[in-house]
Design a protein around this motif. Sequence first.
Motif, PDB file in Angstrom:
ATOM      1  N   VAL A  77       0.831  -1.208   0.000  1.00 35.21           N
ATOM      2  CA  VAL A  77       0.000   0.000   0.000  1.00 35.21           C
ATOM      3  C   VAL A  77       0.867   1.260   0.000  1.00 35.21           C
ATOM      4  O   VAL A  77       0.368   2.354  -0.258  1.00 35.21           O
ATOM      5  CB  VAL A  77      -0.991   0.042   1.189  1.00 35.21           C
ATOM      6  N   TYR A  80       1.620   3.185  -3.964  1.00 35.16           N
ATOM      7  CA  TYR A  80       0.835   4.261  -4.585  1.00 35.16           C
ATOM      8  C   TYR A  80       1.288   5.649  -4.138  1.00 35.16           C
ATOM      9  O   TYR A  80       1.579   6.508  -4.989  1.00 35.16           O
ATOM     10  CB  TYR A  80      -0.653   4.051  -4.307  1.00 35.16           C
ATOM     11  N   PRO A  81       1.368   5.923  -2.839  1.00 36.31           N
ATOM     12  CA  PRO A  81       1.855   7.246  -2.444  1.00 36.31           C
ATOM     13  C   PRO A  81       3.290   7.511  -2.882  1.00 36.31           C
ATOM     14  O   PRO A  81       3.673   8.664  -3.084  1.00 36.31           O
ATOM     15  CB  PRO A  81       1.719   7.247  -0.914  1.00 36.31           C
ATOM     16  N   SER A  82       4.088   6.460  -3.064  1.00 36.04           N
ATOM     17  CA  SER A  82       5.457   6.633  -3.550  1.00 36.04           C
ATOM     18  C   SER A  82       5.459   7.143  -4.986  1.00 36.04           C
ATOM     19  O   SER A  82       6.202   8.074  -5.330  1.00 36.04           O
ATOM     20  CB  SER A  82       6.228   5.315  -3.472  1.00 36.04           C
ATOM     21  N   VAL A  83       4.609   6.537  -5.820  1.00 42.49           N
ATOM     22  CA  VAL A  83       4.528   6.950  -7.224  1.00 42.49           C
ATOM     23  C   VAL A  83       3.968   8.364  -7.329  1.00 42.49           C
ATOM     24  O   VAL A  83       4.458   9.189  -8.102  1.00 42.49           O
ATOM     25  CB  VAL A  83       3.660   5.955  -8.025  1.00 42.49           C
ATOM     26  N   VAL A  84       2.940   8.647  -6.536  1.00 47.04           N
ATOM     27  CA  VAL A  84       2.348   9.986  -6.559  1.00 47.04           C
ATOM     28  C   VAL A  84       3.380  11.036  -6.146  1.00 47.04           C
ATOM     29  O   VAL A  84       3.525  12.079  -6.783  1.00 47.04           O
ATOM     30  CB  VAL A  84       1.121  10.059  -5.635  1.00 47.04           C
ATOM     31  N   SER A  91      -3.300  13.917  -5.782  1.00 47.81           N
ATOM     32  CA  SER A  91      -4.076  12.853  -5.161  1.00 47.81           C
ATOM     33  C   SER A  91      -4.257  13.188  -3.690  1.00 47.81           C
ATOM     34  O   SER A  91      -3.391  13.811  -3.068  1.00 47.81           O
ATOM     35  CB  SER A  91      -3.372  11.504  -5.293  1.00 47.81           C
ATOM     36  N   LEU A  93      -3.734  11.956  -0.715  1.00 54.51           N
ATOM     37  CA  LEU A  93      -3.042  10.876  -0.016  1.00 54.51           C
ATOM     38  C   LEU A  93      -3.458  10.775   1.439  1.00 54.51           C
ATOM     39  O   LEU A  93      -3.357   9.713   2.050  1.00 54.51           O
ATOM     40  CB  LEU A  93      -1.527  11.100  -0.107  1.00 54.51           C
ATOM     41  N   SER A 100       4.938   7.360   1.443  1.00 54.17           N
ATOM     42  CA  SER A 100       5.948   7.278   0.395  1.00 54.17           C
ATOM     43  C   SER A 100       7.178   6.522   0.886  1.00 54.17           C
ATOM     44  O   SER A 100       7.746   6.835   1.928  1.00 54.17           O
ATOM     45  CB  SER A 100       6.355   8.683  -0.061  1.00 54.17           C
TER      46      SER A 100
END
Length: 234
Positions: A77, A80-84, A91, A93, A100
């Motif tokens: 999980v 996603y915040p890492s890519v964003v 996004s 978050l 991240s």
Amino acid sequence: LCSFMDAMVGQVLKTLESIGGFGNTRVIYTSDHGDNAGARGLWGKSNHYEEASGVPLILAGADVPARWLCHTPASLVDIYPSVVAATAAESNLASLPGESLFELANKEDNPDRVVFSEYHATKSPSGSFMIRKSRYKFIYYVGFEPELFDLEADPEEEHDLSKDPLYVDVRRDYEAILRAMIDPEEIDRRAKEAQKQLVESYGGAEEVYANLVTTKNYTPVPAALDASLRNEAE
């Protein structure tokens, strides 16, 4: 398989370097899950033991400390915040779980960070839920006894401590952490109801099983090999 993946990732990174993009690119190398591959007499992945639930995770690129082993528990999980964060995409978050990985990699180790996993599929008689915090892993099964492992003293998870009176406080505290996150019994009920509705939408259990015989959801072997296997079977 590992050697093959290493070679393929090597090709990607070599190409990235050849076009001058390596210096300003962040790389996350990971997978979805592992496999028991015979451990504990199990062949599969439908459980929360380390060989099935642990995944590789390697970061490289800008703002990633080189040759650094981070001991903070992380999970998928966090991808996603890492890519964003890496792409400056918009996004919310704050409304989502995860953090991240690039931020985690630059913080002091936090072994007390809690990671969570759950499983409901492949004829599982009940939902199972796992939390990892510090040296302990707690696995909760709806309708069955839980399990508790000390991953530092027992990395192979051979000694369940859930019934050990010396660990009654650990078991209680970890179950409280889990229940503060979710209601296992309610989640299990909802999962079973969703599965029931899905089966009914395809005509019921008998219809589903009948279609499994004719439906191939895997990559078939070459025709020649397929024929030789049939001959051997005959």
